[in-house]
Design a protein around this motif. Sequence first.
Motif, PDB file in Angstrom:
ATOM      1  N   ARG A   1      -0.876  -0.526  41.762  1.00  0.00           N
ATOM      2  CA  ARG A   1      -1.201  -1.148  44.219  1.00  0.00           C
ATOM      3  C   ARG A   1      -0.821   0.382  44.255  1.00  0.00           C
ATOM      4  O   ARG A   1      -1.387   1.131  45.669  1.00  0.00           O
ATOM      5  CB  ARG A   1       0.324  -1.448  44.355  1.00  0.00           C
ATOM      6  CG  ARG A   1       0.382  -1.661  45.314  1.00  0.00           C
ATOM      7  CD  ARG A   1       1.467  -2.505  46.188  1.00  0.00           C
ATOM      8  NE  ARG A   1       1.407  -4.506  45.047  1.00  0.00           N
ATOM      9  CZ  ARG A   1       2.570  -4.704  46.033  1.00  0.00           C
ATOM     10  NH1 ARG A   1       3.834  -4.191  46.126  1.00  0.00           N
ATOM     11  NH2 ARG A   1       2.626  -5.816  45.463  1.00  0.00           N
ATOM     12  N   HIS A   2      -0.300   1.860  43.969  1.00  0.00           N
ATOM     13  CA  HIS A   2       0.025   2.564  44.559  1.00  0.00           C
ATOM     14  C   HIS A   2      -0.466   4.365  43.165  1.00  0.00           C
ATOM     15  O   HIS A   2      -0.401   4.042  42.323  1.00  0.00           O
ATOM     16  CB  HIS A   2       2.255   3.125  44.343  1.00  0.00           C
ATOM     17  CG  HIS A   2       1.943   2.019  44.950  1.00  0.00           C
ATOM     18  ND1 HIS A   2       2.885   1.159  44.372  1.00  0.00           N
ATOM     19  CD2 HIS A   2       2.071   2.278  45.959  1.00  0.00           C
ATOM     20  CE1 HIS A   2       3.821   0.330  46.130  1.00  0.00           C
ATOM     21  NE2 HIS A   2       3.050   1.208  47.254  1.00  0.00           N
TER      22      HIS A   2
ATOM     23  N   ALA B   1      -5.408   7.061  47.383  1.00  0.00           N
ATOM     24  CA  ALA B   1      -4.620   7.674  48.054  1.00  0.00           C
ATOM     25  C   ALA B   1      -4.728   9.265  48.014  1.00  0.00           C
ATOM     26  O   ALA B   1      -4.687   9.807  49.253  1.00  0.00           O
ATOM     27  CB  ALA B   1      -2.876   7.521  46.832  1.00  0.00           C
TER      28      ALA B   1
ATOM     29  N   GLN C   1      -0.811  12.003  42.665  1.00  0.00           N
ATOM     30  CA  GLN C   1      -1.481  10.422  42.887  1.00  0.00           C
ATOM     31  C   GLN C   1      -2.058  10.176  41.359  1.00  0.00           C
ATOM     32  O   GLN C   1      -2.807   8.433  41.406  1.00  0.00           O
ATOM     33  CB  GLN C   1      -2.040  10.015  43.918  1.00  0.00           C
ATOM     34  CG  GLN C   1      -1.808  10.301  45.193  1.00  0.00           C
ATOM     35  CD  GLN C   1      -0.851   9.781  45.649  1.00  0.00           C
ATOM     36  OE1 GLN C   1      -0.537   9.251  45.140  1.00  0.00           O
ATOM     37  NE2 GLN C   1       0.605  10.738  46.651  1.00  0.00           N
TER      38      GLN C   1
ATOM     39  N   THR D   1      -0.789   2.972  50.209  1.00  0.00           N
ATOM     40  CA  THR D   1      -1.226   3.513  48.559  1.00  0.00           C
ATOM     41  C   THR D   1      -0.438   4.671  48.051  1.00  0.00           C
ATOM     42  O   THR D   1      -0.415   4.848  46.473  1.00  0.00           O
ATOM     43  CB  THR D   1      -2.540   3.559  48.628  1.00  0.00           C
ATOM     44  OG1 THR D   1      -3.038   5.254  49.504  1.00  0.00           O
ATOM     45  CG2 THR D   1      -3.537   3.066  49.718  1.00  0.00           C
TER      46      THR D   1
END
Length: 591
Positions: free
Chosen positions: A25-26, A31, A173, A240
């Motif tokens: 998800r992240h 992102a 990220q 994100t």
Amino acid sequence: MDEANHLNTWEGYVDWRNRPAKRGRHGGMLAASFVLVVEILENLAYLANASNLVLYLSKFMHVSPSTSANIVTNFMGTAFLLALLGGFLADAFFTTYYIYLISSAIEFTGLLVLTIQAHLPSLKPPTCASMSTDNPCKEVNGGKTVMLFTGLYLVALGVGGIKGSLPPHGAEQFDETTPQGRKQRSSFFNYYVFCLSCGALVAVTFVVWIEDNKGWQWGFGIATATILLSIPLFLLGSPTYRTKVPAGSPITTMFKVLAAAMCNNFKARSLSTAVTTVPSHTHESSEGETNRAKEKGSNQALTESLKFLNKAVTMKPVHPMLQCTAKQLEDVKIVLRILPILMSTIMLNCCLAQLSTFSVQQAATMNTSLGSLKVPPASLPVFPVLFIMILAPLYNQVIVPFARKVTHTEMGITHLQRIGIGLMFSIVAMAVAALVEIKRKNVAAKHGLLNSTRPLPITFLWVAMQYLFLGSADLFTLAGMMEFFFTEAPLSMRSLATALSWASLAMGYYLSSVLVNIVNGITGAYRSRPWLVGTNLNMYHLERFYWLMCVLSGVNFLYYLLWASRYKYRSTGLDDDDFDLAEHEHPTPKD
């Protein structure tokens, strides 16, 4: 259930609401893409004014040319140095996410102040036709000066915070424990420099034209609107993002380890028993720290490099406040080992400073027409910008894959190799600049224009050659530096370490000014006219200055080779040539 939840989260990372960041998800390229788009807007807002600011100060604020140049140099140097503050705050107290939002709001405020001042005649000095006694040009003073410098240094503070937080935020990220994540992170730094260039391209062409033809209030207004637009775009990516949890002041840790090492080394020399034996409690302490590190998955053990610092852990501290862990000690060692690499990049950035000083003045004496188009000198940096925009995707999509096949390594070209290639390009660039200057002066002599300020019958595209080499140097070294400092730095210091790239740029600008003063001081001592003094560039010995820069860059490259060849990468402790191959077999451990 708890174990499954633990495996589904990123350890040490949170989302924008300070909740544990979740895998899938992240993070990831989506992102990071928001960061790249924001960087285009941020650099556009900064360079839209910095590239042409000297003209605004001299023409509209009536500041002398030399003072204007100093103000611009100090402004740009301060902005890049403040990146250290942004990186420090992101590591110690806030996340990169919040530092960016705070810094962009500060830069917006500064640009708004400058826009208002440029728009209202009452906030500027009276206009004047010339420097005649009938209508003298009065330099900006009083409250107007305060307003000018308030706006400028609010912008500098905001730019510093953004430069210190945005690159590490994007790099955070990616999952560095997998080869794919490391490759994506390397691509991110390449495209970060590409996006810097995209913003710069619009700034030095469209916005410079607007400022010169429509008014500076429009130039500042575009920059203000651009940085304002970047904030909601950045916020759009909030769901994100994953951000590293602040781990306390890295500066405090460094000073504590250094102080403990110095005190314990002094104590060891004072006590003869401390030289041959180590108290039992120190063994227990060191072993305990190692065990705790193993529990965290770090497998931290004391290394032999910078061995004199080991006494910060292996001896009882002289004061409880100086109690250090083995991990803290090794983190400080890592930072100390990358400092020589940082120092070797300052000379390169000193060469890059010539892009906005003597190179522009060279081109201004030449024919700047391209057909019917007259190119303004402030737009000349478009050449390295365009070259970087072409070379960055080519490097990422062609050069790196080819290098991977040849070297059979994960990265193809390592961080230190990239930096070294950039340093070599800077040497070539200064040699080319010297040769172009010789040709330019030969043309002036041939046409009897040495004592004239008339444009020379030689195209400014000759100067573009040195711009291309310096642009190549910037691409290789800046992206290489950022990735090297981010990858090698301890997790708790990554934002601060990445900001060192910008600090190197600031020190390069300052070194350029210092070198000019030193050269003029030395040459003025044994001849009637220093090399770099006067209003007519044709009377300068600029080619000699460029040859000097070429020699200094060559010496600097040898210095770099000395330290780069001895450097051991943090991840595996192997030499530069073996680093990536070893990472395939032994993934990078977490901090």
